[in-house]
Design a protein around this motif. Sequence first.
Motif, PDB file in Angstrom:
ATOM      1  N   VAL A 137       0.852  -1.181   0.000  1.00  0.00           N
ATOM      2  CA  VAL A 137       0.000   0.000   0.000  1.00  0.00           C
ATOM      3  C   VAL A 137       0.893   1.237   0.000  1.00  0.00           C
ATOM      4  CG1 VAL A 137      -1.720   1.307   1.292  1.00  0.00           C
ATOM      5  CG2 VAL A 137      -1.854  -1.188   1.216  1.00  0.00           C
ATOM      6  N   PRO A 138       0.725   2.177  -0.943  1.00  0.00           N
ATOM      7  CA  PRO A 138       1.535   3.398  -0.921  1.00  0.00           C
ATOM      8  C   PRO A 138       1.406   4.091   0.421  1.00  0.00           C
ATOM      9  CG  PRO A 138       0.246   3.251  -2.943  1.00  0.00           C
ATOM     10  CD  PRO A 138      -0.247   2.165  -2.052  1.00  0.00           C
ATOM     11  N   SER A 139       2.496   4.681   0.892  1.00  0.00           N
ATOM     12  CA  SER A 139       2.489   5.292   2.226  1.00  0.00           C
ATOM     13  C   SER A 139       1.392   6.339   2.360  1.00  0.00           C
ATOM     14  CB  SER A 139       3.858   5.916   2.525  1.00  0.00           C
ATOM     15  OG  SER A 139       4.192   6.893   1.534  1.00  0.00           O
ATOM     16  N   ALA A 140       1.119   7.055   1.283  1.00  0.00           N
ATOM     17  CA  ALA A 140       0.070   8.087   1.337  1.00  0.00           C
ATOM     18  C   ALA A 140      -1.309   7.485   1.537  1.00  0.00           C
ATOM     19  CB  ALA A 140       0.085   8.914   0.056  1.00  0.00           C
ATOM     20  N   MET A 141      -1.463   6.167   1.253  1.00  0.00           N
ATOM     21  CA  MET A 141      -2.758   5.518   1.340  1.00  0.00           C
ATOM     22  C   MET A 141      -2.850   4.561   2.526  1.00  0.00           C
ATOM     23  SD  MET A 141      -4.155   6.898  -1.305  1.00  0.00           S
ATOM     24  CE  MET A 141      -5.679   5.980  -1.292  1.00  0.00           C
ATOM     25  N   GLU A 142      -1.907   4.625   3.451  1.00  0.00           N
ATOM     26  CA  GLU A 142      -1.908   3.675   4.573  1.00  0.00           C
ATOM     27  C   GLU A 142      -3.043   3.929   5.553  1.00  0.00           C
ATOM     28  OE1 GLU A 142       1.980   4.001   6.226  1.00  0.00           O
ATOM     29  OE2 GLU A 142       2.866   2.556   4.825  1.00  0.00           O
ATOM     30  N   ARG A 143      -3.443   5.198   5.718  1.00  0.00           N
ATOM     31  CA  ARG A 143      -4.527   5.554   6.650  1.00  0.00           C
ATOM     32  C   ARG A 143      -5.476   6.544   5.946  1.00  0.00           C
ATOM     33  NH1 ARG A 143       0.058   6.260   8.843  1.00  0.00           N
ATOM     34  NH2 ARG A 143      -0.167   8.527   8.935  1.00  0.00           N
ATOM     35  N   PRO A 144      -6.122   6.120   4.875  1.00  0.00           N
ATOM     36  CA  PRO A 144      -6.960   7.045   4.105  1.00  0.00           C
ATOM     37  C   PRO A 144      -8.302   7.309   4.766  1.00  0.00           C
ATOM     38  CG  PRO A 144      -7.140   4.861   3.186  1.00  0.00           C
ATOM     39  CD  PRO A 144      -6.123   4.764   4.307  1.00  0.00           C
ATOM     40  N   HIS A 145      -8.806   8.508   4.571  1.00  0.00           N
ATOM     41  CA  HIS A 145     -10.154   8.875   5.025  1.00  0.00           C
ATOM     42  C   HIS A 145     -10.969   9.240   3.783  1.00  0.00           C
ATOM     43  CE1 HIS A 145     -13.220  10.561   7.793  1.00  0.00           C
ATOM     44  NE2 HIS A 145     -13.443  11.392   6.776  1.00  0.00           N
ATOM     45  N   PHE A 146     -12.061   8.536   3.552  1.00  0.00           N
ATOM     46  CA  PHE A 146     -12.902   8.744   2.373  1.00  0.00           C
ATOM     47  C   PHE A 146     -14.127   9.584   2.739  1.00  0.00           C
ATOM     48  CE2 PHE A 146     -10.389   5.144   1.254  1.00  0.00           C
ATOM     49  CZ  PHE A 146     -10.347   5.066  -0.133  1.00  0.00           C
ATOM     50  N   ILE A 147     -14.313  10.696   2.062  1.00  0.00           N
ATOM     51  CA  ILE A 147     -15.533  11.489   2.232  1.00  0.00           C
ATOM     52  C   ILE A 147     -16.538  11.006   1.191  1.00  0.00           C
ATOM     53  CG2 ILE A 147     -16.549  13.782   2.276  1.00  0.00           C
ATOM     54  CD1 ILE A 147     -13.810  14.935   2.873  1.00  0.00           C
ATOM     55  N   GLY A 148     -17.637  10.440   1.663  1.00  0.00           N
ATOM     56  CA  GLY A 148     -18.592   9.802   0.762  1.00  0.00           C
ATOM     57  C   GLY A 148     -18.197   8.366   0.487  1.00  0.00           C
ATOM     58  N   ILE A 149     -17.771   7.669   1.531  1.00  0.00           N
ATOM     59  CA  ILE A 149     -17.211   6.321   1.388  1.00  0.00           C
ATOM     60  C   ILE A 149     -18.238   5.309   0.889  1.00  0.00           C
ATOM     61  CG2 ILE A 149     -17.687   5.539   3.760  1.00  0.00           C
ATOM     62  CD1 ILE A 149     -14.836   4.313   3.753  1.00  0.00           C
ATOM     63  N   GLY A 150     -19.525   5.608   1.000  1.00  0.00           N
ATOM     64  CA  GLY A 150     -20.548   4.664   0.578  1.00  0.00           C
ATOM     65  C   GLY A 150     -20.847   4.686  -0.902  1.00  0.00           C
ATOM     66  N   GLY A 151     -20.300   5.649  -1.639  1.00  0.00           N
ATOM     67  CA  GLY A 151     -20.545   5.729  -3.071  1.00  0.00           C
ATOM     68  C   GLY A 151     -19.954   4.546  -3.815  1.00  0.00           C
ATOM     69  N   ALA A 163      -8.572  -1.756   2.151  1.00  0.00           N
ATOM     70  CA  ALA A 163      -8.749  -2.500   3.401  1.00  0.00           C
ATOM     71  C   ALA A 163      -8.252  -3.932   3.251  1.00  0.00           C
ATOM     72  CB  ALA A 163     -10.208  -2.473   3.824  1.00  0.00           C
ATOM     73  N   GLN A 164      -8.553  -4.545   2.107  1.00  0.00           N
ATOM     74  CA  GLN A 164      -8.109  -5.914   1.866  1.00  0.00           C
ATOM     75  C   GLN A 164      -6.597  -6.004   1.731  1.00  0.00           C
ATOM     76  OE1 GLN A 164     -10.499  -6.703  -1.576  1.00  0.00           O
ATOM     77  NE2 GLN A 164     -12.305  -7.302  -0.392  1.00  0.00           N
ATOM     78  N   ARG A 165      -5.953  -4.913   1.344  1.00  0.00           N
ATOM     79  CA  ARG A 165      -4.497  -4.896   1.233  1.00  0.00           C
ATOM     80  C   ARG A 165      -3.816  -4.499   2.540  1.00  0.00           C
ATOM     81  NH1 ARG A 165      -3.002  -2.301  -4.736  1.00  0.00           N
ATOM     82  NH2 ARG A 165      -4.138  -3.856  -5.992  1.00  0.00           N
ATOM     83  N   GLY A 166      -4.609  -4.213   3.568  1.00  0.00           N
ATOM     84  CA  GLY A 166      -4.028  -3.950   4.876  1.00  0.00           C
ATOM     85  C   GLY A 166      -4.009  -2.518   5.336  1.00  0.00           C
ATOM     86  N   ALA A 167      -4.593  -1.606   4.563  1.00  0.00           N
ATOM     87  CA  ALA A 167      -4.637  -0.201   4.981  1.00  0.00           C
ATOM     88  C   ALA A 167      -5.658  -0.014   6.111  1.00  0.00           C
ATOM     89  CB  ALA A 167      -4.998   0.693   3.802  1.00  0.00           C
ATOM     90  N   LYS A 168      -5.433   1.008   6.924  1.00  0.00           N
ATOM     91  CA  LYS A 168      -6.367   1.372   7.991  1.00  0.00           C
ATOM     92  C   LYS A 168      -7.339   2.393   7.406  1.00  0.00           C
ATOM     93  CE  LYS A 168      -6.620   3.241  12.689  1.00  0.00           C
ATOM     94  NZ  LYS A 168      -5.850   3.892  13.796  1.00  0.00           N
ATOM     95  N   VAL A 169      -8.486   1.909   6.960  1.00  0.00           N
ATOM     96  CA  VAL A 169      -9.433   2.725   6.200  1.00  0.00           C
ATOM     97  C   VAL A 169     -10.489   3.326   7.115  1.00  0.00           C
ATOM     98  CG1 VAL A 169     -11.195   2.683   4.388  1.00  0.00           C
ATOM     99  CG2 VAL A 169      -9.077   1.373   4.107  1.00  0.00           C
ATOM    100  N   ALA A 170     -10.797   4.597   6.881  1.00  0.00           N
ATOM    101  CA  ALA A 170     -11.884   5.277   7.580  1.00  0.00           C
ATOM    102  C   ALA A 170     -12.624   6.155   6.585  1.00  0.00           C
ATOM    103  CB  ALA A 170     -11.353   6.103   8.741  1.00  0.00           C
TER     104      ALA A 170
END
Length: 464
Positions: free
Chosen positions: A5-19, A30-37
């Motif tokens: 996972v690119p370092s910039a994407m290790e703890r991403p926050h998605f605005i409108g994550i349900g789209g 998330a499946q690749r191991g990132a801490k997704v919010a």
Amino acid sequence: MAPAVPSAMERPHFIGIGGAGMSGIAKILAQRGAKVAGSDAKESATAESLRALGATVHIGHAAAHLADDASCVVVSSAIRADNPELVRAAELGVPVVHRSDALASLMTGLRSIAVAGTHGKTTTTSMLAVALTTLGLDPSYAIGGDLEGPGTNARHGEGDIFVAEADESDRSFHKYDPDVAIVLNAELDHHANYASMDEIYESFETFTGKIVPGGTLVVCADQPGAVELTRRVRGLPSLRVVTYGEHEDADVRVHRITPRGLTSEVTVLLDGRFLTFTVSVPGRHYALNAVAALAAGVALGIPAHNLASALGSYTGVKRRLQLKGEAAGVQVIDSYAHHPTEMTADLEAMRSAAGGSRLLVVFQPHLFSRTQELGKEMGDALALADASVVLDIYPAREDPIPGVTSELIIDAAKAAGARVTAVHEKADVPEVVAGMAEPGDLVLTMGAGDVTDLGPAVLARLAG
């Protein structure tokens, strides 16, 4: 092993994550191991599926939802500048990443197929994802709709192929560098971002120019916009162009499409040999989408006969002529069609599948700008139904345009000889449809907005 996972994407926050687009990227990360919010406007099955993968999903938008240690904030073009989480990101100095850049980063190091076009992207991407999975190639994929089979719009696979839907609406598909690109068609749409067909062609030319050297463009030989695009890009260096369709000069020529109820049998001429396979969804346009998927897979080196057989495993995408159920002898089917070309294709497909049954449509226009530009054509399309109910315009990301209402469509439909009823409250639709429907009828809920929610309500009312 999952790609890093690119370092910039290790703890991403998605605005409108349900789209549809955003959730797919979040799932793969998330499946690749990132801490997704992330956050979304309302609770949904998508939010629950993300939580099941370990993601943190907030309902509603608030500055406090953005964690101080977020590595980036992912947004789509629909997110407004005054969103409190976006404002908070600026205060914290958290980088903001567009959805397309995030998706592009997921494709790095994999053989990729990007599926573009004004219509048919979700279906064609899904066909490829299902067929490649059936063949045991375990692809990764990101799709703008949920598959009927796996029941998801995205997945990280252990194989070396990534299949992605490439969205032209905001020109974000310019971010991808695919090995193989499909262009199904090119028509004027997304009127807030494109003022003319010349702008559409320029945008698709830019997308085509991003195909890796030695890569392949698979493009329709029948649709006028795609034909013009082919003319414009044939001279690009290191680009192989493969055309498909019913035109006699197509490289992958459709010899015959035979409707068989809710399926089709397709015969193509490929490399001098005839190949016949089944498409398990109705409609000529879906059969042509399957041929595009076949041509793209072959361009990536997959044996044609294997891929053709595997394409028969595709059973549909939610909201693409999806059967919702039957009650009182009436079948209710859901369609995502919202552009006149899509509407016409789905209505013709259902008319063919219905035989002598009546076809009733519940249509919800999508976007004020689209209705302003294409309202007459939408009305003309509705004339293919025996009767239609037309709802108010679903605004999505747009503000109202003075004078632009569903009446533009209703007037055009009536002028074309259609029987049309205006219904302003969604809650009234089940009762209206129940008063119209008879045993043997097909009811089609149609549009890109929340008209999809009406299918179960109509069935419940019919059941009585």
